[in-house]
Design a protein around this motif. Sequence first.
Motif, short mmCIF file in Angstrom:
data_model
loop_
_atom_site.label_atom_id
_atom_site.label_comp_id
_atom_site.label_asym_id
_atom_site.label_seq_id
_atom_site.Cartn_x
_atom_site.Cartn_y
_atom_site.Cartn_z
N ARG A 202 0.81 -1.22 0.00
CA ARG A 202 0.00 0.00 0.00
C ARG A 202 0.84 1.27 0.00
O ARG A 202 0.50 2.25 -0.64
CB ARG A 202 -0.93 0.01 1.22
CG ARG A 202 -2.00 -1.06 1.18
CD ARG A 202 -2.65 -1.23 2.55
NE ARG A 202 -3.33 -0.04 3.00
CZ ARG A 202 -4.60 0.24 2.72
NH1 ARG A 202 -5.29 -0.57 1.94
NH2 ARG A 202 -5.17 1.32 3.19
N ASP A 203 1.96 1.25 0.74
CA ASP A 203 2.72 2.48 0.90
C ASP A 203 4.10 2.18 1.46
O ASP A 203 4.49 1.03 1.63
CB ASP A 203 1.98 3.48 1.80
CG ASP A 203 1.54 2.83 3.11
OD1 ASP A 203 2.32 2.05 3.68
OD2 ASP A 203 0.42 3.11 3.57
N ARG A 204 4.84 3.24 1.75
CA ARG A 204 6.22 3.13 2.22
C ARG A 204 6.31 2.33 3.52
O ARG A 204 7.26 1.54 3.71
CB ARG A 204 6.77 4.54 2.42
CG ARG A 204 8.27 4.60 2.62
CD ARG A 204 8.72 6.03 2.90
NE ARG A 204 10.14 6.20 2.66
CZ ARG A 204 10.65 6.67 1.53
NH1 ARG A 204 9.84 7.04 0.54
NH2 ARG A 204 11.96 6.77 1.38
N ILE A 205 5.38 2.53 4.42
CA ILE A 205 5.42 1.82 5.70
C ILE A 205 5.30 0.32 5.48
O ILE A 205 6.01 -0.48 6.10
CB ILE A 205 4.29 2.32 6.62
CG1 ILE A 205 4.59 3.74 7.07
CG2 ILE A 205 4.15 1.41 7.83
CD1 ILE A 205 5.90 3.88 7.83
N GLN A 206 4.40 -0.09 4.60
CA GLN A 206 4.27 -1.51 4.32
C GLN A 206 5.56 -2.06 3.70
O GLN A 206 5.93 -3.21 3.93
CB GLN A 206 3.08 -1.75 3.38
CG GLN A 206 1.73 -1.37 3.98
CD GLN A 206 1.41 -2.21 5.21
OE1 GLN A 206 1.35 -3.43 5.14
NE2 GLN A 206 1.20 -1.56 6.34
N ALA A 207 6.26 -1.23 2.93
CA ALA A 207 7.55 -1.64 2.35
C ALA A 207 8.58 -1.85 3.46
O ALA A 207 9.39 -2.79 3.40
CB ALA A 207 8.04 -0.60 1.35
N VAL A 208 8.58 -0.98 4.47
CA VAL A 208 9.50 -1.14 5.59
C VAL A 208 9.24 -2.47 6.30
O VAL A 208 10.16 -3.24 6.58
CB VAL A 208 9.35 0.04 6.58
CG1 VAL A 208 10.11 -0.25 7.87
CG2 VAL A 208 9.83 1.33 5.95
N VAL A 209 7.98 -2.75 6.58
CA VAL A 209 7.62 -4.00 7.26
C VAL A 209 8.04 -5.19 6.41
O VAL A 209 8.63 -6.16 6.90
CB VAL A 209 6.10 -4.03 7.54
CG1 VAL A 209 5.69 -5.40 8.08
CG2 VAL A 209 5.71 -2.94 8.52
N PHE A 210 7.77 -5.12 5.10
CA PHE A 210 8.11 -6.21 4.19
C PHE A 210 9.62 -6.46 4.19
O PHE A 210 10.07 -7.61 4.25
CB PHE A 210 7.64 -5.87 2.78
CG PHE A 210 7.84 -6.96 1.77
CD1 PHE A 210 6.82 -7.86 1.48
CD2 PHE A 210 9.04 -7.08 1.08
CE1 PHE A 210 7.00 -8.87 0.54
CE2 PHE A 210 9.24 -8.08 0.14
CZ PHE A 210 8.22 -8.98 -0.13
N ALA A 211 10.41 -5.40 4.14
CA ALA A 211 11.86 -5.54 4.09
C ALA A 211 12.39 -6.23 5.35
O ALA A 211 13.27 -7.08 5.28
CB ALA A 211 12.51 -4.17 3.92
#
Length: 220
Positions: A202-211
């Motif tokens: 959805r957004d940058r925060i979800q990318a952080v969690v994914f990483a």
Amino acid sequence: MTIRILIADDEALLRMAFGTVLDAQPDMAPVGEAANGEQAVRLARELRPDVVLMDVRMPGTDGIEATREVVRVSPRSRVLILTTFDLDEYAFAGLHAGASGFLLKNTRPEELLAAIRSVAAGDAVVSPRITRRLLETLRPHIPDGRGGARDDRLGRLSAREREVLVEVGRGLSNAEIAATLYLAEATVKSHLGRVLHKLELRDRIQAVVFAHENRLVHPV
């Protein structure tokens, strides 16, 4: 565009205070109030708000489970978790459930309004600086994935997109990533957009969690 907002909080005075601030803005309209998670999910399904202000601790269905359900029943609605520093573990759980960011309950009105506008435009509200602080605080609560397989969606990324994802996971801003990878900031933004699309995030925060969950970023 008028941003339609649903306020979910079990404290009537807080709902009224938020509503008063939002109603005074020419580009915002509070469209509903919920006193618990179940009401929030039902109203999100009925009203399809652009943004949901979601308290964490509410009777019955709490804000975390309600966030997960809101994202499911109204995918276009963006959720902002309302929290305090002593509930940071809930903030991470909310982000993992699909929220687009978090706000402190004692945030200033102008910060609240800016956050709502950012989220409605498709951005995350957690700045890179706050992202780093959040990760430091929540690191014990982030699954490290040891012994588990990485997400197959990683194979969709190019080498450069993966590099950008790693730096996003470290909490760097687009400007900082550009300097680190010797790219133009606009190029970083384009890469990040493709990363989000390919990973269905959805957004940058979800990318952080994914990483972090896929061990692209290692705790220090």
